[in-house]
Motif scaffolding. Sequence first.
Motif, mmCIF file in Angstrom:
data_model
loop_
_atom_site.group_PDB
_atom_site.id
_atom_site.type_symbol
_atom_site.label_atom_id
_atom_site.label_comp_id
_atom_site.label_asym_id
_atom_site.label_seq_id
_atom_site.Cartn_x
_atom_site.Cartn_y
_atom_site.Cartn_z
ATOM 1 N N ARG A 152 0.835 -1.204 0.000
ATOM 2 C CA ARG A 152 0.000 0.000 0.000
ATOM 3 C C ARG A 152 0.870 1.254 0.000
ATOM 4 O O ARG A 152 0.578 2.228 -0.702
ATOM 5 C CB ARG A 152 -0.932 0.012 1.218
ATOM 6 C CG ARG A 152 -2.169 -0.866 1.076
ATOM 7 C CD ARG A 152 -3.028 -0.766 2.313
ATOM 8 N NE ARG A 152 -4.264 -1.524 2.174
ATOM 9 C CZ ARG A 152 -5.413 -1.016 1.748
ATOM 10 N NH1 ARG A 152 -5.472 0.266 1.411
ATOM 11 N NH2 ARG A 152 -6.494 -1.767 1.660
ATOM 12 N N ALA A 153 1.947 1.207 0.782
ATOM 13 C CA ALA A 153 2.856 2.357 0.808
ATOM 14 C C ALA A 153 3.539 2.530 -0.543
ATOM 15 O O ALA A 153 3.718 3.662 -1.025
ATOM 16 C CB ALA A 153 3.906 2.163 1.908
ATOM 17 N N ILE A 154 3.888 1.427 -1.187
ATOM 18 C CA ILE A 154 4.501 1.501 -2.514
ATOM 19 C C ILE A 154 3.503 2.054 -3.531
ATOM 20 O O ILE A 154 3.844 2.886 -4.378
ATOM 21 C CB ILE A 154 5.015 0.116 -2.934
ATOM 22 C CG1 ILE A 154 6.182 -0.307 -2.035
ATOM 23 C CG2 ILE A 154 5.450 0.106 -4.401
ATOM 24 C CD1 ILE A 154 6.627 -1.742 -2.211
ATOM 25 N N HIS A 155 2.259 1.629 -3.441
ATOM 26 C CA HIS A 155 1.200 2.131 -4.323
ATOM 27 C C HIS A 155 1.077 3.646 -4.195
ATOM 28 O O HIS A 155 1.057 4.378 -5.202
ATOM 29 C CB HIS A 155 -0.123 1.457 -3.949
ATOM 30 C CG HIS A 155 -1.339 2.081 -4.553
ATOM 31 N ND1 HIS A 155 -2.000 3.147 -3.964
ATOM 32 C CD2 HIS A 155 -2.017 1.806 -5.698
ATOM 33 C CE1 HIS A 155 -3.032 3.494 -4.709
ATOM 34 N NE2 HIS A 155 -3.068 2.697 -5.770
ATOM 35 N N ASP A 156 1.015 4.135 -2.959
ATOM 36 C CA ASP A 156 0.840 5.572 -2.744
ATOM 37 C C ASP A 156 2.059 6.351 -3.232
ATOM 38 O O ASP A 156 1.922 7.447 -3.803
ATOM 39 C CB ASP A 156 0.591 5.844 -1.268
ATOM 40 C CG ASP A 156 -0.733 5.272 -0.775
ATOM 41 O OD1 ASP A 156 -1.567 4.880 -1.625
ATOM 42 O OD2 ASP A 156 -0.924 5.195 0.457
ATOM 43 N N ASP A 157 3.250 5.794 -3.014
ATOM 44 C CA ASP A 157 4.472 6.471 -3.445
ATOM 45 C C ASP A 157 4.555 6.534 -4.964
ATOM 46 O O ASP A 157 4.923 7.565 -5.540
ATOM 47 C CB ASP A 157 5.684 5.727 -2.878
ATOM 48 C CG ASP A 157 6.994 6.447 -3.160
ATOM 49 O OD1 ASP A 157 6.994 7.693 -3.165
ATOM 50 O OD2 ASP A 157 8.006 5.764 -3.371
ATOM 51 N N ALA A 158 4.184 5.431 -5.624
ATOM 52 C CA ALA A 158 4.228 5.409 -7.087
ATOM 53 C C ALA A 158 3.152 6.301 -7.691
ATOM 54 O O ALA A 158 3.365 6.946 -8.722
ATOM 55 C CB ALA A 158 4.065 3.975 -7.590
#
Length: 355
Positions: A67-73
């Motif tokens: 989820r954190a990777i999704h938001d960062d991307a």
Amino acid sequence: MSDVLFRRSGRAAHVVLNRPGALNALTHEMVLRVGEALTRWEHDPGVEVVVVTGAGERGLCAGGDIRAIHDDARDGDGTASAAFWRDEYRLNARIARYPKPYVAVMDGIVMGGGVGVSAHGSVRVVTERSRIAMPETGIGFVPDVGGTHLLALAPGELGTYLALTGVPIGAADALLCGLADHHVPSAALPALVDALAELPVHDALARHVQAPPPGRLAGRRDWIDACFRADTVEEIVQRLLAQGAPAAKETAETLLAKSPTALKVTLAALRRARRLGPLERVLDQEYRVSCACLRSPDLVEGIRAQVVDKDRDPSWTPATLVEVSDADVERFFTSLGERELGLAAASDSTEEVVW
């Protein structure tokens, strides 16, 4: 309560991944803290073995915090994810060469980043509850954390099959594929962990290791090897559809639901991993690919569909295999220049620790 717990018991030091509500998914802070603990214990003569387990009843670790990777991307510039992977992959390499026995208890769900903190260990224990997978192609990503290294070493084309489909496997199949070393019934794990506090690893294991329940892959080797040795994903799908086995047709349908770009990049990464040699060189390649995925629309869309909105209906871009060109794939392997992970130099002068 901390997201990762550390304790000592006799000759053993313990890492407990402690986010049971998130199936112990790894955060950047957790990765850093595990690395710091391994450094302390490496130089502590009172620590003779490191034992890694997960809190809760569901599994060791479901992977990274996607989820954190999704938001960062989606909303950021990708630097947070790149920094996380840099430290995570360095930890994976550290685990593979750790100078003391590193016992990973791979009970329950072990996926993605969970494989990275366990399957590189010197002693890998699975149970009848183990469900091990690298499911990245289903979220528009590519197996990382050294996964392409491990799967490239699996017998025949089993690793290619697992990398492309993302299907979970149990204890016997994990042993067959070289992702685990020993099967211990889940009910015996507390006794095994207690024994590791007092006994050498070999003696503790000898009291509890049993034959695993039968697996599935050995009986499917003929068509898996025949189909997945093809040079392109398109040909793999064609061969699967031409097979008479219902499981082969189901596998083709599974592949066609994944990100076409992720499938092609994964196949290329695996084939290259076989030629690269040491884990560190493969991790360098995976870092390039992972950073490139941050610029691919399929990563955000895949995580959205599978984890955020959970509609299980991603719209891939491009939508079909034929639309993904060789040039599209090659872009994922482009050098990062000064931002390279740079682990390969260390691997050229360090021999792998074997227990």
